[in-house]
Scaffold this motif. Structure first.
Motif, PDB file in Angstrom:
ATOM      1  N   GLY A  10       0.816  -1.210   0.000  1.00 39.66           N
ATOM      2  CA  GLY A  10       0.000   0.000   0.000  1.00 39.66           C
ATOM      3  C   GLY A  10       0.848   1.258   0.000  1.00 39.66           C
ATOM      4  O   GLY A  10       0.578   2.210  -0.738  1.00 39.66           O
ATOM      5  N   ALA A  11       1.887   1.272   0.818  1.00 38.00           N
ATOM      6  CA  ALA A  11       2.773   2.432   0.895  1.00 38.00           C
ATOM      7  C   ALA A  11       3.518   2.639  -0.418  1.00 38.00           C
ATOM      8  O   ALA A  11       3.641   3.765  -0.916  1.00 38.00           O
ATOM      9  CB  ALA A  11       3.762   2.245   2.042  1.00 38.00           C
ATOM     10  N   TYR A  12       4.013   1.548  -0.998  1.00 36.64           N
ATOM     11  CA  TYR A  12       4.769   1.647  -2.263  1.00 36.64           C
ATOM     12  C   TYR A  12       3.859   2.124  -3.394  1.00 36.64           C
ATOM     13  O   TYR A  12       4.238   2.999  -4.181  1.00 36.64           O
ATOM     14  CB  TYR A  12       5.370   0.285  -2.612  1.00 36.64           C
ATOM     15  CG  TYR A  12       6.242   0.323  -3.849  1.00 36.64           C
ATOM     16  CD1 TYR A  12       7.591   0.670  -3.755  1.00 36.64           C
ATOM     17  CD2 TYR A  12       5.726   0.040  -5.111  1.00 36.64           C
ATOM     18  CE1 TYR A  12       8.396   0.720  -4.886  1.00 36.64           C
ATOM     19  CE2 TYR A  12       6.514   0.095  -6.244  1.00 36.64           C
ATOM     20  CZ  TYR A  12       7.852   0.445  -6.120  1.00 36.64           C
ATOM     21  OH  TYR A  12       8.640   0.503  -7.244  1.00 36.64           O
ATOM     22  N   TYR A  33      -6.292  11.754  -0.425  1.00 37.69           N
ATOM     23  CA  TYR A  33      -7.195  11.130  -1.393  1.00 37.69           C
ATOM     24  C   TYR A  33      -6.539   9.905  -2.030  1.00 37.69           C
ATOM     25  O   TYR A  33      -7.159   8.850  -2.157  1.00 37.69           O
ATOM     26  CB  TYR A  33      -7.600  12.129  -2.477  1.00 37.69           C
ATOM     27  CG  TYR A  33      -8.455  11.507  -3.555  1.00 37.69           C
ATOM     28  CD1 TYR A  33      -9.773  11.156  -3.295  1.00 37.69           C
ATOM     29  CD2 TYR A  33      -7.936  11.245  -4.822  1.00 37.69           C
ATOM     30  CE1 TYR A  33     -10.560  10.570  -4.269  1.00 37.69           C
ATOM     31  CE2 TYR A  33      -8.722  10.648  -5.800  1.00 37.69           C
ATOM     32  CZ  TYR A  33     -10.034  10.322  -5.519  1.00 37.69           C
ATOM     33  OH  TYR A  33     -10.809   9.725  -6.489  1.00 37.69           O
ATOM     34  N   VAL A  34      -5.273  10.048  -2.408  1.00 44.62           N
ATOM     35  CA  VAL A  34      -4.543   8.923  -3.001  1.00 44.62           C
ATOM     36  C   VAL A  34      -4.467   7.765  -2.004  1.00 44.62           C
ATOM     37  O   VAL A  34      -4.712   6.604  -2.353  1.00 44.62           O
ATOM     38  CB  VAL A  34      -3.127   9.359  -3.431  1.00 44.62           C
ATOM     39  CG1 VAL A  34      -2.270   8.153  -3.816  1.00 44.62           C
ATOM     40  CG2 VAL A  34      -3.200  10.336  -4.601  1.00 44.62           C
ATOM     41  N   LEU A  35      -4.149   8.065  -0.752  1.00 42.32           N
ATOM     42  CA  LEU A  35      -4.050   7.012   0.259  1.00 42.32           C
ATOM     43  C   LEU A  35      -5.395   6.327   0.481  1.00 42.32           C
ATOM     44  O   LEU A  35      -5.469   5.104   0.649  1.00 42.32           O
ATOM     45  CB  LEU A  35      -3.537   7.592   1.585  1.00 42.32           C
ATOM     46  CG  LEU A  35      -2.185   8.314   1.565  1.00 42.32           C
ATOM     47  CD1 LEU A  35      -1.720   8.615   2.983  1.00 42.32           C
ATOM     48  CD2 LEU A  35      -1.129   7.519   0.827  1.00 42.32           C
ATOM     49  N   ASN A  36      -6.481   7.116   0.484  1.00 42.51           N
ATOM     50  CA  ASN A  36      -7.813   6.539   0.655  1.00 42.51           C
ATOM     51  C   ASN A  36      -8.149   5.568  -0.467  1.00 42.51           C
ATOM     52  O   ASN A  36      -8.702   4.488  -0.238  1.00 42.51           O
ATOM     53  CB  ASN A  36      -8.874   7.647   0.685  1.00 42.51           C
ATOM     54  CG  ASN A  36      -8.835   8.455   1.971  1.00 42.51           C
ATOM     55  OD1 ASN A  36      -8.305   7.994   2.977  1.00 42.51           O
ATOM     56  ND2 ASN A  36      -9.375   9.661   1.933  1.00 42.51           N
ATOM     57  N   MET A  37      -7.819   5.962  -1.700  1.00 35.64           N
ATOM     58  CA  MET A  37      -8.121   5.114  -2.853  1.00 35.64           C
ATOM     59  C   MET A  37      -7.297   3.824  -2.812  1.00 35.64           C
ATOM     60  O   MET A  37      -7.818   2.741  -3.060  1.00 35.64           O
ATOM     61  CB  MET A  37      -7.855   5.874  -4.153  1.00 35.64           C
ATOM     62  CG  MET A  37      -8.768   7.068  -4.364  1.00 35.64           C
ATOM     63  SD  MET A  37     -10.502   6.605  -4.568  1.00 35.64           S
ATOM     64  CE  MET A  37     -10.469   5.929  -6.237  1.00 35.64           C
ATOM     65  N   GLY A  82      -8.571  -0.308  -2.037  1.00 36.39           N
ATOM     66  CA  GLY A  82      -8.457  -1.252  -3.143  1.00 36.39           C
ATOM     67  C   GLY A  82      -8.820  -0.666  -4.484  1.00 36.39           C
ATOM     68  O   GLY A  82      -9.059  -1.394  -5.454  1.00 36.39           O
ATOM     69  N   GLU A  83      -8.862   0.680  -4.579  1.00 37.23           N
ATOM     70  CA  GLU A  83      -9.243   1.340  -5.828  1.00 37.23           C
ATOM     71  C   GLU A  83      -8.051   2.057  -6.474  1.00 37.23           C
ATOM     72  O   GLU A  83      -8.231   2.943  -7.305  1.00 37.23           O
ATOM     73  CB  GLU A  83     -10.367   2.347  -5.567  1.00 37.23           C
ATOM     74  CG  GLU A  83     -11.614   1.736  -4.962  1.00 37.23           C
ATOM     75  CD  GLU A  83     -12.656   2.780  -4.619  1.00 37.23           C
ATOM     76  OE1 GLU A  83     -13.390   3.179  -5.529  1.00 37.23           O
ATOM     77  OE2 GLU A  83     -12.711   3.201  -3.447  1.00 37.23           O
ATOM     78  N   GLY A  84      -6.860   1.659  -6.111  1.00 33.26           N
ATOM     79  CA  GLY A  84      -5.673   2.329  -6.621  1.00 33.26           C
ATOM     80  C   GLY A  84      -5.547   2.288  -8.131  1.00 33.26           C
ATOM     81  O   GLY A  84      -5.101   3.260  -8.757  1.00 33.26           O
ATOM     82  N   ASP A  85      -5.974   1.182  -8.755  1.00 38.15           N
ATOM     83  CA  ASP A  85      -5.841   1.059 -10.211  1.00 38.15           C
ATOM     84  C   ASP A  85      -6.639   2.129 -10.949  1.00 38.15           C
ATOM     85  O   ASP A  85      -6.246   2.579 -12.024  1.00 38.15           O
ATOM     86  CB  ASP A  85      -6.310  -0.329 -10.675  1.00 38.15           C
ATOM     87  CG  ASP A  85      -5.367  -1.439 -10.222  1.00 38.15           C
ATOM     88  OD1 ASP A  85      -4.219  -1.108  -9.843  1.00 38.15           O
ATOM     89  OD2 ASP A  85      -5.775  -2.609 -10.240  1.00 38.15           O
ATOM     90  N   SER A  86      -7.768   2.547 -10.369  1.00 32.16           N
ATOM     91  CA  SER A  86      -8.613   3.530 -11.044  1.00 32.16           C
ATOM     92  C   SER A  86      -7.996   4.932 -11.020  1.00 32.16           C
ATOM     93  O   SER A  86      -8.442   5.822 -11.739  1.00 32.16           O
ATOM     94  CB  SER A  86     -10.000   3.567 -10.399  1.00 32.16           C
ATOM     95  OG  SER A  86      -9.914   3.926  -9.037  1.00 32.16           O
ATOM     96  N   LEU A  87      -6.961   5.141 -10.198  1.00 30.51           N
ATOM     97  CA  LEU A  87      -6.320   6.452 -10.150  1.00 30.51           C
ATOM     98  C   LEU A  87      -5.680   6.830 -11.478  1.00 30.51           C
ATOM     99  O   LEU A  87      -5.508   8.009 -11.781  1.00 30.51           O
ATOM    100  CB  LEU A  87      -5.248   6.469  -9.043  1.00 30.51           C
ATOM    101  CG  LEU A  87      -5.772   6.498  -7.604  1.00 30.51           C
ATOM    102  CD1 LEU A  87      -4.653   6.196  -6.627  1.00 30.51           C
ATOM    103  CD2 LEU A  87      -6.402   7.838  -7.289  1.00 30.51           C
ATOM    104  N   ASP A  88      -5.334   5.836 -12.294  1.00 33.35           N
ATOM    105  CA  ASP A  88      -4.716   6.125 -13.588  1.00 33.35           C
ATOM    106  C   ASP A  88      -5.647   6.914 -14.499  1.00 33.35           C
ATOM    107  O   ASP A  88      -5.187   7.612 -15.400  1.00 33.35           O
ATOM    108  CB  ASP A  88      -4.300   4.825 -14.286  1.00 33.35           C
ATOM    109  CG  ASP A  88      -3.106   4.166 -13.603  1.00 33.35           C
ATOM    110  OD1 ASP A  88      -2.283   4.900 -13.018  1.00 33.35           O
ATOM    111  OD2 ASP A  88      -3.008   2.924 -13.631  1.00 33.35           O
TER     112      ASP A  88
END
Length: 334
Positions: free
Chosen positions: A54-56, A79-83, A87-93
């Protein structure tokens, strides 16, 4: 316990990503329960596998934003950390794609959350779009930006912005001035958004030519709006009749965006919002899109998000305590 190394490209980039006095690294440590050591731009993350990942991932996305020249405020970092945590990190792209508008001062207007990017995409692809959600999610601001962008590209010939002039605590008759002076406060957010995007000269010139029109909803009756980008703001304060009237103003080569927050209706008690009704009736119709923002999309002060969540929880608690079948009245009703 595992370790993973994160690298930056330069000292300036490291400063952007890590924040003042490594404040962003501290946020990451607290959120993912890891230890983060910064050694001259080389970051070593240690902890359990889930926390380290998560941190990386959070640092990797912050680096992408830094490469795009984004200012990494505490709010944006959270906001980035929340996403990532959700488990929604991929959608940040999705947020990396494109710019909505460049203002007259050269400032780029971009979607700041995934929800905002999806909203912008729906405006591009559909004729009628409903943007519904809490205050501070950029519903109106982004709609105005899309309207100005469409005007610049000559996709439409004019912009029409309207709001219902619902009396929220003040009576129009008691306010000073003529009718236009009395209704201007209701339309002020629309003026402000256009002024920021077009600048004083562009705004004034387009208003004089009639390319931009800002008026109360009541002025829309009997008209057909062709070749226009039309925005209805504060739509939660429309009646069923007003909403139907507005939607049937749509003419050839036009687009309509309807924005509102169904939790902030100023209509008389017992009167159903035209926005709430329209969402029920029109959902699923081709070329009509509905986008629902959440508290994650709030881009005002980070406390606004917490305030919205607290009010939502209080509302649900009140609903749970109500007795089925009992009629509840407001205190000001007899």
């Amino acid at each position: 316990m595992i370790e993973k190394t994160f690298l930056t490209d330069s000292a300036d980039q490291a400063m952007m990503i890590f924040g003042a006095y490594d404040a962003n690294l501290s946020l990451i440590e607290d959120r993912f329960h890891v230890k983060v050591f910064n050694r001259d731009g080389v970051v070593v993350i240690s902890g359990d596998e889930v926390g380290v990942k998560g941190a990386y991932d959070s640092l990797s996305y912050l680096k992408k934003l830094a490469l795009l020249g984004e200012e990494l405020t505490a709010q944006k970092t959270e906001y980035v950390l929340n996403m990532v945590e959700g488990g929604e990190g991929d959608s940040l792209d999705e947020m990396e794609k494109g710019c909505v508008l460049i203002t007259s001062r050269g400032k780029p207007i971009k979607a700041k959350t995934v929800g905002q990017k999806q909203y912008v995409d729906k405006i591009q692809k559909n004729t009628v779009i409903f943007g519904v959600g809490p205050a501070g999610t950029g519903k109106t601001f982004l709609a105005v930006a899309m309207a100005v962008s469409a005007l610049r590209r000559k996709e439409v010939a004019r912009i029409v912005l309207t709001r219902p002039a619902v009396e929220a605590g003040e009576k129009l008759g008691y306010l000073p001035g003529d009718l236009q002076t009395k209704i201007d406060p209701y339309l002020r957010p629309l003026y402000d958004a256009l002024f920021e995007m077009m600048g004083a000269e562009g705004y004034g010139r387009n208003m004089e030519k009639g390319i931009i029109e800002i008026a109360p909803l009541a002025y829309m009756r009997g008209r057909t709006l062709d070749d226009s980008f039309i925005i209805l703001d504060e739509a939660q304060n429309t009646t069923s009749e007003q909403m139907k009237m507005f939607l049937t103003r749509l003419g050839v080569s036009s687009k309509a965006v309807i924005t509102g927050d169904i939790t902030q209706t100023d209509l008389p008690f017992g009167k159903e919002s035209g926005l709430v009704e329209a969402l029920k009736i029109l959902e699923g119709i081709d070329d009509i899109a509905i986008h629902r923002f959440t508290e994650k999309d709030v881009v005002r002060h980070r406390l606004v998000q917490k305030i919205i969540m607290a009010y939502d929880k209080a509302g649900k608690d009140r609903s749970a305590k109500r007795t089925p079948g009992k009629v509840y009245r407001r205190k000001d009703q007899t």
